[in-house]
Design a protein around this motif. Structure first.
Motif, PDB file in Angstrom:
ATOM      1  N   THR A 181       0.823  -1.207   0.000  1.00 44.48           N
ATOM      2  CA  THR A 181       0.000   0.000   0.000  1.00 44.48           C
ATOM      3  C   THR A 181       0.860   1.261   0.000  1.00 44.48           C
ATOM      4  OG1 THR A 181      -0.153  -0.039   2.431  1.00 44.48           O
ATOM      5  CG2 THR A 181      -1.890  -1.164   1.189  1.00 44.48           C
ATOM      6  N   GLU A 218       1.792   1.780  -3.622  1.00 45.17           N
ATOM      7  CA  GLU A 218       0.634   2.305  -4.340  1.00 45.17           C
ATOM      8  C   GLU A 218       0.422   3.784  -4.033  1.00 45.17           C
ATOM      9  OE1 GLU A 218      -2.444  -0.281  -2.999  1.00 45.17           O
ATOM     10  OE2 GLU A 218      -2.154  -1.704  -4.657  1.00 45.17           O
ATOM     11  N   ALA A 219       0.600   4.163  -2.772  1.00 49.15           N
ATOM     12  CA  ALA A 219       0.394   5.559  -2.379  1.00 49.15           C
ATOM     13  C   ALA A 219       1.397   6.474  -3.076  1.00 49.15           C
ATOM     14  CB  ALA A 219       0.505   5.691  -0.865  1.00 49.15           C
ATOM     15  N   SER A 226       3.000   5.809  -5.926  1.00 44.44           N
ATOM     16  CA  SER A 226       2.719   5.788  -7.356  1.00 44.44           C
ATOM     17  C   SER A 226       1.540   6.689  -7.711  1.00 44.44           C
ATOM     18  CB  SER A 226       2.439   4.348  -7.797  1.00 44.44           C
ATOM     19  OG  SER A 226       2.244   4.275  -9.186  1.00 44.44           O
ATOM     20  N   GLU A 227       0.526   6.735  -6.849  1.00 47.12           N
ATOM     21  CA  GLU A 227      -0.673   7.514  -7.127  1.00 47.12           C
ATOM     22  C   GLU A 227      -0.465   9.015  -6.961  1.00 47.12           C
ATOM     23  OE1 GLU A 227      -3.546   5.788  -4.565  1.00 47.12           O
ATOM     24  OE2 GLU A 227      -3.811   3.980  -5.797  1.00 47.12           O
ATOM     25  N   LEU A 228       0.685   9.432  -6.453  1.00 48.11           N
ATOM     26  CA  LEU A 228       0.981  10.862  -6.337  1.00 48.11           C
ATOM     27  C   LEU A 228       1.227  11.495  -7.700  1.00 48.11           C
ATOM     28  CD1 LEU A 228       3.436  10.875  -3.284  1.00 48.11           C
ATOM     29  CD2 LEU A 228       1.066  11.672  -3.311  1.00 48.11           C
ATOM     30  N   PRO A 241       0.600  11.561 -12.119  1.00 46.98           N
ATOM     31  CA  PRO A 241      -0.323  11.149 -13.190  1.00 46.98           C
ATOM     32  C   PRO A 241       0.242   9.968 -13.974  1.00 46.98           C
ATOM     33  CG  PRO A 241       0.837  13.166 -13.792  1.00 46.98           C
ATOM     34  CD  PRO A 241       1.172  12.898 -12.351  1.00 46.98           C
ATOM     35  N   GLU A 242      -0.636   9.241 -14.666  1.00 42.51           N
ATOM     36  CA  GLU A 242      -0.205   8.044 -15.384  1.00 42.51           C
ATOM     37  C   GLU A 242       0.855   8.351 -16.431  1.00 42.51           C
ATOM     38  OE1 GLU A 242      -3.507   5.986 -17.053  1.00 42.51           O
ATOM     39  OE2 GLU A 242      -4.088   5.042 -15.158  1.00 42.51           O
ATOM     40  N   PRO A 265       1.994   1.802 -13.293  1.00 42.80           N
ATOM     41  CA  PRO A 265       1.018   2.866 -13.594  1.00 42.80           C
ATOM     42  C   PRO A 265       0.409   2.732 -14.985  1.00 42.80           C
ATOM     43  CG  PRO A 265       2.997   3.770 -12.604  1.00 42.80           C
ATOM     44  CD  PRO A 265       3.295   2.341 -12.893  1.00 42.80           C
TER      45      PRO A 265
END
Length: 303
Positions: A6, A9-10, A12-14, A16-17, A82
């Motif tokens: 997690t 994931e956190a 990576s989500e900061l 944009p793709e 991503p």
């Protein structure tokens, strides 16, 4: 906590793709496909007395990484990248996929180790800018390469943090050996570093990653043998069409050597291929001299 998907994931989500492509580029700046050719070309076209030590230090860094990965055998984060490589156009897929499709173990990060070694060496040895400016650039590049591995979902944060720390510790030992031996005999500094690399590679072979350890051990043995008993001229190749063609052929030959390792799983073969690679890299300037430069002939006589 240290190996929590997690957290990956956190991070990576900061971003944009689309930033995954940028981080893939940054990731490649710590990969073997960037580090190895850069050091080999620096040895062929630069001061060989100086860059032979670089060859040994970089090989030793990879041996440290191989040994630790085999020792800990930590799985990768169970986190998708991503961007899925299959969703990209063929050209971008071939560029992006190697950065996110990995089958080796996770701890510590090989990109963090290799990136720290190469960018720290550049900061210490490059004549460009001031030492403080080079140190700042190196710190930024090491941080970005390390961050890219977490953003792409292939490493836990602890993997890259420990990778950087291990690389700095290894560099401290390697540079101390280089300084201590080089103060007495500069030519033997590289020899001592190849011996250090061979020792680490032998330990790496024992810890479990036997094939990579065998290849690195062979590479160190081959490079040490040529450097100690058949050293090439110190004068670098000049940048001419003929010499660039020879360098291209040399790099292509090394790529073919690497392909052999992909299809065969024999300790003896990997060791032999490693020896061949070490002999080729270090010995090619002796076998293929730069006839356009009279200094190369003088250098050959002086050796």
């Amino acid at each position: 906590m240290w190996f929590d998907p997690t957290t990956v994931e956190a991070v990576s989500e900061l971003f944009p793709e689309w930033a995954a492509l940028l981080f893939a580029l940054l990731s490649h700046l710590g990969s073997v496909w960037f580090v190895a050719p850069a050091v080999v070309l620096a040895y062929w076209f630069g001061d060989r007395e100086r860059f032979a030590s670089w060859l040994a230090i970089v090989m030793g860094g990879y041996a440290v990484m191989v040994g630790l990965k085999g020792l800990f055998a930590t799985p990768r984060p169970d986190v998708p990248p991503p961007l899925a490589p299959a969703d990209l156009p063929i050209g971008l897929e071939q560029f992006y996929a190697p950065a996110v499709e990995v089958a080796t173990t996770s701890f510590p990060s090989g990109h963090a180790i290799a990136g720290t070694v190469i960018w720290t060496m550049l900061a210490l040895e490059s004549p460009v800018g001031t030492r403080r400016q080079r140190a700042l650039v190196a710190a930024v590049m090491i941080t970005l390469v390390s961050l890219s591995r977490v953003v792409l979902g292939v490493h836990f944060p602890i993997d890259v943090i420990v990778g950087v720390a291990v690389a700095l510790g290894y560099l401290a030992v390697a540079l101390a050996v280089q300084y201590w031996v080089g103060a007495r005999n500069p030519h033997r500094a590289a020899s001592a570093l190849f011996v250090l690399t061979a020792t680490i590679a032998l330990l790496a072979l024992v810890t479990g990653n036997r094939l990579d350890g065998a290849a690195l051990l062979g590479g160190a043995v081959g490079a040490l043998t040529v450097w100690q008993y058949a050293p090439p001229p110190r004068t670098p190749w000049s940048v001419t069409a003929g010499v660039l063609l020879r360098a291209t052929i040399g790099v292509a030959a090394l790529a073919l050597v690497a392909l052999v390792l992909v299809v065969l799983e024999s300790l003896l073969v990997w060791f032999a291929v490693g020896v061949t690679g070490g002999v080729t890299v270090v010995g090619l300037p002796r076998l293929v001299t730069d006839e356009s430069s009279p200094r190369s002939r003088v250098g050959a006589v002086e050796q």
